[in-house]
Design an enzyme around this catalytic site. Structure first.
Site, PDB file in Angstrom:
ATOM      1  N   ARG A 143      59.904  48.490  27.628  1.00 49.11           N
ATOM      2  CA  ARG A 143      58.924  48.949  28.611  1.00 49.11           C
ATOM      3  C   ARG A 143      58.145  50.093  27.998  1.00 49.11           C
ATOM      4  O   ARG A 143      58.734  50.991  27.409  1.00 49.11           O
ATOM      5  CB  ARG A 143      59.592  49.397  29.906  1.00 49.11           C
ATOM      6  CG  ARG A 143      58.608  49.552  31.066  1.00 49.11           C
ATOM      7  CD  ARG A 143      59.298  49.937  32.353  1.00 49.11           C
ATOM      8  NE  ARG A 143      60.148  48.880  32.874  1.00 49.11           N
ATOM      9  CZ  ARG A 143      60.784  48.940  34.051  1.00 49.11           C
ATOM     10  NH1 ARG A 143      60.635  50.014  34.810  1.00 49.11           N
ATOM     11  NH2 ARG A 143      61.542  47.947  34.449  1.00 49.11           N
ATOM     12  N   SER A 199      57.662  46.643  36.599  1.00 49.88           N
ATOM     13  CA  SER A 199      58.163  47.036  37.908  1.00 49.88           C
ATOM     14  C   SER A 199      57.191  48.008  38.581  1.00 49.88           C
ATOM     15  O   SER A 199      56.059  47.658  38.857  1.00 49.88           O
ATOM     16  CB  SER A 199      59.558  47.638  37.769  1.00 49.88           C
ATOM     17  OG  SER A 199      60.146  47.856  39.025  1.00 49.88           O
ATOM     18  N   HIS A 200      57.624  49.247  38.848  1.00 49.58           N
ATOM     19  CA  HIS A 200      56.791  50.212  39.572  1.00 49.58           C
ATOM     20  C   HIS A 200      56.215  51.284  38.644  1.00 49.58           C
ATOM     21  O   HIS A 200      55.791  52.341  39.107  1.00 49.58           O
ATOM     22  CB  HIS A 200      57.606  50.876  40.687  1.00 49.58           C
ATOM     23  CG  HIS A 200      58.887  51.471  40.200  1.00 49.58           C
ATOM     24  ND1 HIS A 200      60.040  50.739  40.084  1.00 49.58           N
ATOM     25  CD2 HIS A 200      59.187  52.719  39.787  1.00 49.58           C
ATOM     26  CE1 HIS A 200      61.004  51.523  39.636  1.00 49.58           C
ATOM     27  NE2 HIS A 200      60.514  52.730  39.434  1.00 49.58           N
ATOM     28  N   THR A 220      75.098  53.419  36.621  1.00 49.85           N
ATOM     29  CA  THR A 220      73.772  53.239  37.212  1.00 49.85           C
ATOM     30  C   THR A 220      73.056  52.048  36.600  1.00 49.85           C
ATOM     31  O   THR A 220      73.061  51.856  35.389  1.00 49.85           O
ATOM     32  CB  THR A 220      72.931  54.505  36.996  1.00 49.85           C
ATOM     33  OG1 THR A 220      73.645  55.631  37.503  1.00 49.85           O
ATOM     34  CG2 THR A 220      71.596  54.403  37.684  1.00 49.85           C
TER      35      THR A 220
END
Length: 591
Positions: free
Chosen positions: A54, A150-151, A377
């Site tokens: 990313r 994604s965001h 996480t």
């Protein structure tokens, strides 16, 4: 071994890159003798990690572009062929969102696999991220790739990888794929002109969509098919609207009103600074629309529709925005109620949450008798933990993380914003039949299991040496060279250090070995409680960020008395900032 010169790195780029636009970018920087920018773009290759790739869409080895996508796909293909049985005939699933370059990069990914005679199920048109892992499972594919960021901001894009178990990759596959990429850097093909005519490129997009929506019907959340609730939905300029509309339609459920300005996919995200429902102000337009339409609830998905958030109009006309942890508790309650109503044994029910998420489900599990498991996480860990529990004989209908990611059912072991949207709407309808709002139900959960409140934030620090020093001092904080013994006049009752090389769990006698996997970055968890009987408790996790210059902290207080918990949390933050982090002496910034 000496490092290659900057000229060598640029020459290699110009030799391999066949995209005229990105070639020109690099050539212009060379002509301008912009060595600073070239060093940033060319010196370090973008890292392939457990989230894949990313980054910013630009030319260069450290950015997202055609050449990097082809190299990543060739490396992934080689690794899959070597490590997964019958990978070529099982094939790979590829999908993409609406961001700039997403469709082209999905096609380049498909072309790279086909060049090695691997079958590709290439989804046509825009799909939401959950459809890729769903398709991997349905088709028994060897892996899946979703082109999305994604965001993230509009200048970014990404390359997310799912393994054959339809869960995001974890180690050692991330390192194995990264190694395979470096061994497959020369592009075999740039040609995507005849991709859809190739016999190895298969389109089963509609079949997978039909199967996906059918799976939503089997989530088994009973609710009224009609409700007086009125919903407004925002897709944040992403891909979710069409999927959310169909999810409502096939459920026979009341339709929602879309936020027209944010309804259609737009890679420029013109009405939001950051296309993330969690960001402050991100739901303002949706709430304004809801006010105009006299709606009672706002539903929101992030641009690739794997995250979900919601807001509810209070009785006084103001709006209540649910946190990820509050939604997690509400969903867990709804899952538990549905499971119990079906007459299933609670000792076979399990739920999963990331370790930085609320401990409220842990309290529910202890009170009700089902199993709750924490993991590291990220949904790569949540999904794999759910699979492990299923293999052990449990049913795992729900998992979540505080960053508004929610997993429902067994067909997708990943977060799914469309499933969460539908389940939330059904929860609203069910509660309204009983004369309750969603917030009313949350208050009832607090009454039953205790009040829980989170206070999450971070410190800014760009110096790795300072960060290491802070954590080193935490590990030798007390007089006997041990971790801190108190914070804000609370007694530390448990310490779990999940950092590689420092693994420690004070509660796991006699080995003191952590039960969770270790993290490559610093990560320490503390539990503490009041010295007064029945006083409030806290859970505090401090960890470094793998992508940002931050020390993040996740703080949650819980207890019987709401006011005590609410007053306690700022005191903990102040003690953390001053006595533990020494923020002033270490020049730590704040958001």
């Amino acid at each position: 071994m000496s490092l290659p010169s900057l000229d060598d790195l640029v020459d290699e780029w110009l030799r391999l890159d066949k995209n005229e636009n990105t070639r020109v970018e690099i050539q212009k920087l060379r002509n301008a003798d912009d060595t600073r920018e070239l060093e940033m773009r060319m010196r370090v290759r973008i890292q392939f990690g457990t989230a894949g790739l990313r980054g910013k869409m630009e030319a260069g080895w450290s950015r997202m572009n055609d050449l990097v996508i082809i190299q990543a796909s060739q490396g992934l293909c080689a690794y899959v062929l070597e490590n997964i049985k019958n990978a070529a005939c099982r094939g790979v699933v590829v999908g993409h969102d609406h961001r700039y370059n997403s469709e082209r990069w999905a096609q380049l990914t498909a072309a790279a696999f086909i060049a090695s005679n691997v079958k590709v199920y290439l989804h046509r048109g825009l799909v939401h991220t959950p459809l890729v892992p769903f398709s991997v499972k349905q088709l028994d594919a060897a892996c899946g790739v979703m082109i999305t960021a994604s965001h993230n901001p509009k200048q970014d894009n990404g390359y997310k990888v799912y393994w054959e178990n339809a869960v995001q990759i974890i180690g050692p596959h991330d390192k194995g794929i990264a190694g395979a990429i470096t061994e497959n850097l020369v592009p075999r093909t740039w040609d995507i002109s005849q991709l859809h005519q190739n016999g190895l490129c298969i389109d089963c997009t509609q079949d997978m969509k039909d199967a996906y929506f059918n799976s939503l019907l089997h989530l088994n959340f009973s609710s009224p098919r009609q409700t007086t609730a009125k919903f407004v939905n925002t897709s944040m300029h992403g891909v979710s609207n069409a999927f959310a509309v169909q999810a409502f339609e096939i459920s026979g459920f009341n339709q929602f009103i879309p936020v027209e300005e944010q309804k259609h996919p737009d890679p420029d995200f013109p009405t939001v600074n950051f296309p993330n429902p969690e960001e402050k102000g991100a739901l303002d337009l949706a709430i304004k629309t809801a006010g105009n339409e006299m709606a009672t609830h706002v539903l929101a998905q992030d641009p690739d529709a794997d995250r979900f958030s919601a807001a509810e109009k209070n009785y006084d006309g103001t709006w209540f925005l649910f946190t990820g942890d509050q939604l997690g508790a509400l969903f867990a309650y709804y899952v538990l109620e549905t499971y119990r109503t079906a007459g299933k044994p609670l000792d076979k029910l399990a739920m999963v949450a990331s370790t930085v998420s609320s401990k409220m489900i842990e309290a529910m599990a202890q009170a009700e008798g089902f199993t709750f498991v924490e993991c590291l996480t990220g949904f790569k860990f949540i999904g794999n933990t759910a699979l492990d529990l299923a293999r052990a004989g449990y049913e795992v209908p729900f998992g979540y993380e505080e960053a508004i990611g929610f997993m429902f059912g067994s067909e997708i072991r990943d977060k799914d914003g469309i499933a969460a949207t539908l389940v939330f709407a059904k929860l609203v309808a069910t509660l309204r039949e009983r004369g309750l709002s969603v917030k009313d139900q949350l208050e009832q959960l607090y009454q039953k299991y205790g009040y829980f409140e989170t206070r999450n934030s971070y410190f800014i620090c760009s110096d790795p040496v300072t960060i290491d020093k802070i954590f080193s001092e935490l590990r030798a904080f007390s007089s006997d060279s041990n971790y801190p013994e108190s914070i804000a006049n609370l007694s530390i009752t448990g310490v779990v250090d999940l950092t590689v090389g420092h693994g420690y769990d004070s509660t796991n006698h006699p080995s003191f070995e952590p039960k969770l996997p270790l993290s490559s970055g610093h990560m320490i968890q503390f539990r503490a409680q009041s010295r007064i009987s029945d006083g409030p408790k806290i859970a505090l996790t401090i960890r470094t960020s793998g992508t940002e210059p931050k020390i993040k902290y996740y703080l949650e207080g819980n207890g019987k008395n709401r006011d005590e918990v609410h007053r306690l949390l700022p005191r903990v933050v102040e003690d953390l900032k001053g006595r533990w982090m020494k923020a002033s002496a270490n020049n730590l910034g704040s958001p």
